[in-house]
Design a protein around this motif. Sequence first.
Motif, PDB file in Angstrom:
ATOM      1  N   VAL A  75     -31.411  25.296  25.559  1.00  0.00           N
ATOM      2  CA  VAL A  75     -32.811  25.339  25.998  1.00  0.00           C
ATOM      3  C   VAL A  75     -32.948  24.627  27.339  1.00  0.00           C
ATOM      4  O   VAL A  75     -31.989  24.023  27.835  1.00  0.00           O
ATOM      5  CB  VAL A  75     -33.743  24.678  24.945  1.00  0.00           C
ATOM      6  CG1 VAL A  75     -33.839  25.515  23.690  1.00  0.00           C
ATOM      7  CG2 VAL A  75     -33.289  23.257  24.613  1.00  0.00           C
ATOM      8  N   SER A  76     -34.158  24.687  27.902  1.00  0.00           N
ATOM      9  CA  SER A  76     -34.391  24.024  29.187  1.00  0.00           C
ATOM     10  C   SER A  76     -34.259  22.505  29.008  1.00  0.00           C
ATOM     11  O   SER A  76     -34.404  21.987  27.896  1.00  0.00           O
ATOM     12  CB  SER A  76     -35.791  24.360  29.687  1.00  0.00           C
ATOM     13  OG  SER A  76     -36.741  23.915  28.735  1.00  0.00           O
ATOM     14  N   LYS A  77     -34.030  21.833  30.099  1.00  0.00           N
ATOM     15  CA  LYS A  77     -33.891  20.369  30.045  1.00  0.00           C
ATOM     16  C   LYS A  77     -35.167  19.733  29.463  1.00  0.00           C
ATOM     17  O   LYS A  77     -35.101  18.798  28.674  1.00  0.00           O
ATOM     18  CB  LYS A  77     -33.602  19.837  31.451  1.00  0.00           C
ATOM     19  CG  LYS A  77     -33.480  18.318  31.491  1.00  0.00           C
ATOM     20  CD  LYS A  77     -32.958  17.839  32.817  1.00  0.00           C
ATOM     21  CE  LYS A  77     -32.890  16.333  32.976  1.00  0.00           C
ATOM     22  NZ  LYS A  77     -33.525  15.492  32.005  1.00  0.00           N
ATOM     23  N   LEU A  78     -36.287  20.283  29.875  1.00  0.00           N
ATOM     24  CA  LEU A  78     -37.585  19.767  29.422  1.00  0.00           C
ATOM     25  C   LEU A  78     -37.703  19.803  27.891  1.00  0.00           C
ATOM     26  O   LEU A  78     -38.041  18.816  27.242  1.00  0.00           O
ATOM     27  CB  LEU A  78     -38.637  20.641  30.104  1.00  0.00           C
ATOM     28  CG  LEU A  78     -40.118  20.610  29.862  1.00  0.00           C
ATOM     29  CD1 LEU A  78     -40.789  21.232  31.061  1.00  0.00           C
ATOM     30  CD2 LEU A  78     -40.524  21.291  28.595  1.00  0.00           C
ATOM     31  N   VAL A  79     -37.397  20.963  27.316  1.00  0.00           N
ATOM     32  CA  VAL A  79     -37.502  21.102  25.856  1.00  0.00           C
ATOM     33  C   VAL A  79     -36.444  20.236  25.172  1.00  0.00           C
ATOM     34  O   VAL A  79     -36.725  19.562  24.172  1.00  0.00           O
ATOM     35  CB  VAL A  79     -37.371  22.593  25.441  1.00  0.00           C
ATOM     36  CG1 VAL A  79     -37.257  22.729  23.925  1.00  0.00           C
ATOM     37  CG2 VAL A  79     -38.568  23.386  25.960  1.00  0.00           C
ATOM     38  N   PHE A  80     -35.246  20.200  25.743  1.00  0.00           N
ATOM     39  CA  PHE A  80     -34.174  19.377  25.170  1.00  0.00           C
ATOM     40  C   PHE A  80     -34.587  17.903  25.146  1.00  0.00           C
ATOM     41  O   PHE A  80     -34.458  17.229  24.121  1.00  0.00           O
ATOM     42  CB  PHE A  80     -32.885  19.557  25.970  1.00  0.00           C
ATOM     43  CG  PHE A  80     -31.721  18.827  25.357  1.00  0.00           C
ATOM     44  CD1 PHE A  80     -30.963  19.409  24.346  1.00  0.00           C
ATOM     45  CD2 PHE A  80     -31.387  17.548  25.781  1.00  0.00           C
ATOM     46  CE1 PHE A  80     -29.906  18.728  23.756  1.00  0.00           C
ATOM     47  CE2 PHE A  80     -30.326  16.861  25.200  1.00  0.00           C
ATOM     48  CZ  PHE A  80     -29.587  17.454  24.190  1.00  0.00           C
ATOM     49  N   ASP A  95     -26.584  18.609  21.775  1.00  0.00           N
ATOM     50  CA  ASP A  95     -25.442  18.542  22.686  1.00  0.00           C
ATOM     51  C   ASP A  95     -25.965  18.305  24.101  1.00  0.00           C
ATOM     52  O   ASP A  95     -26.544  19.198  24.734  1.00  0.00           O
ATOM     53  CB  ASP A  95     -24.633  19.846  22.599  1.00  0.00           C
ATOM     54  CG  ASP A  95     -23.367  19.760  23.454  1.00  0.00           C
ATOM     55  OD1 ASP A  95     -23.353  18.957  24.420  1.00  0.00           O
ATOM     56  OD2 ASP A  95     -22.427  20.499  23.158  1.00  0.00           O
ATOM     57  N   GLN A  96     -25.756  17.076  24.546  1.00  0.00           N
ATOM     58  CA  GLN A  96     -26.290  16.616  25.827  1.00  0.00           C
ATOM     59  C   GLN A  96     -25.722  17.394  27.012  1.00  0.00           C
ATOM     60  O   GLN A  96     -26.429  17.631  28.000  1.00  0.00           O
ATOM     61  CB  GLN A  96     -25.925  15.126  25.961  1.00  0.00           C
ATOM     62  CG  GLN A  96     -26.513  14.412  27.134  1.00  0.00           C
ATOM     63  CD  GLN A  96     -27.976  14.048  26.892  1.00  0.00           C
ATOM     64  OE1 GLN A  96     -28.330  13.451  25.878  1.00  0.00           O
ATOM     65  NE2 GLN A  96     -28.824  14.423  27.831  1.00  0.00           N
ATOM     66  N   GLU A 134     -39.291  28.747  23.208  1.00  0.00           N
ATOM     67  CA  GLU A 134     -37.962  28.114  23.229  1.00  0.00           C
ATOM     68  C   GLU A 134     -37.674  27.440  21.897  1.00  0.00           C
ATOM     69  O   GLU A 134     -36.571  27.541  21.363  1.00  0.00           O
ATOM     70  CB  GLU A 134     -37.880  27.097  24.372  1.00  0.00           C
ATOM     71  CG  GLU A 134     -37.607  27.733  25.715  1.00  0.00           C
ATOM     72  CD  GLU A 134     -37.260  26.677  26.758  1.00  0.00           C
ATOM     73  OE1 GLU A 134     -36.313  25.899  26.548  1.00  0.00           O
ATOM     74  OE2 GLU A 134     -37.964  26.636  27.786  1.00  0.00           O
ATOM     75  N   VAL A 135     -38.683  26.741  21.382  1.00  0.00           N
ATOM     76  CA  VAL A 135     -38.466  26.050  20.100  1.00  0.00           C
ATOM     77  C   VAL A 135     -38.205  27.067  18.990  1.00  0.00           C
ATOM     78  O   VAL A 135     -37.323  26.879  18.139  1.00  0.00           O
ATOM     79  CB  VAL A 135     -39.663  25.129  19.758  1.00  0.00           C
ATOM     80  CG1 VAL A 135     -39.490  24.498  18.387  1.00  0.00           C
ATOM     81  CG2 VAL A 135     -39.802  24.034  20.813  1.00  0.00           C
ATOM     82  N   MET A 136     -38.934  28.185  19.009  1.00  0.00           N
ATOM     83  CA  MET A 136     -38.705  29.214  17.980  1.00  0.00           C
ATOM     84  C   MET A 136     -37.320  29.828  18.091  1.00  0.00           C
ATOM     85  O   MET A 136     -36.731  30.225  17.083  1.00  0.00           O
ATOM     86  CB  MET A 136     -39.792  30.293  18.038  1.00  0.00           C
ATOM     87  CG  MET A 136     -41.123  29.873  17.436  1.00  0.00           C
ATOM     88  SD  MET A 136     -40.997  29.212  15.748  1.00  0.00           S
ATOM     89  CE  MET A 136     -40.664  30.699  14.812  1.00  0.00           C
TER      90      MET A 136
END
Length: 313
Positions: A54-59, A117-118, A39-41
């Motif tokens: 991205v997923s909430k977790l990664v955000f 962007d929340q 996801e980060v890549m």
Amino acid sequence: MGTIVSLQLYVENPAAVTAVFNTIEALETRLTVNREHSEVMSINHAAGKHPVTVSKLVFDLIQQAKAASLLPYSRFNLAIGPIVKLWKIGFNGHSIPPADEITHRLSLTSPHLIELDQTNHSVYLAKAGMEIDLGAIAKGYIADITKLVLAQYNIHQAIINCGGNVLTIGSSPLTSSQEWHIGLKRPFAAANSLLGILHVQNKSVVTSGIYERYFIFNKQLYHHIIDPFTGYPLDNELQSVTIISDSSLTGDIYSTILFGFGVRHGLNELEKHKNMGAIFVTKDQKIFIKSNQHFQFELLADDYELCQSLIPA
Ligand code: ADP
Ligand code: MG
């Protein structure tokens, strides 16, 4: 994660063990920047082009890492990726990069250029070539999640070691004091050679140091914590900082921040953060302790001097 993860439980529970290691693998797959895809890549690949949801977790993790990067005098910087990839310290092909290349890449490391962007959990890197690197905090975050997974299996006594990020859960069944005994490694020595032993209960113990990943060239040591203001390995009086805290993510963030602060500023900062304690080890073999009542330290190395604090009581 490029490291060894060990988990010790004191009950027989293979399902819990499987769940923990599956969770670790799943998180690594999302967070790593040492593979082509994660996801980060996907955020990094879209730098200068478009935001990526991205997923909430990664955000959430990126949001916390950005906040830590914007703290006053913080040398923790989640946008340090282009410099880390240039030096390759701890990886094959490390070398001292040309100064002009470092200068160029420094222009790609401002945390302000990471737009969050929340509402739709999207992340946009405003310049092409920018890269988020969560290497300094992923292990701490993963250790914290491990504790939650174990709680789902009703396990409240365990110890997890994610490549030097140690999280003790609950009290120890191994000692009469019910405290866990965690070794503090002697810098640049064999793994079983210790400076001392920490006594803790239900705490995370995280170290950032110059002696885990480094190379030596022309008698000069180049280690893997980069000063985002210079683009070179962070150079001060310290060999390592260990943070003792409830959350391993917090410990991971602050081990880098306080490493950057140095002893004096670091000890002062801990006056404001009574929820954590720290151990600073200097190159001239002094150990400064600010426990804030979160741990006790037993010195084993008689060639190191134990200093309670620089600050008069
Ligand atoms: P370890 O991986 O040994 O536990 P750290 O937690 O101190 O060490 O993290 C070091 C990693 O953090 C580096 O390998 C790199 O990926 C990343 N990094 C390097 N410099 C910085 C910095 N100034 N801010 C944030 N992350 C950094
Ligand atoms: Mg760290």
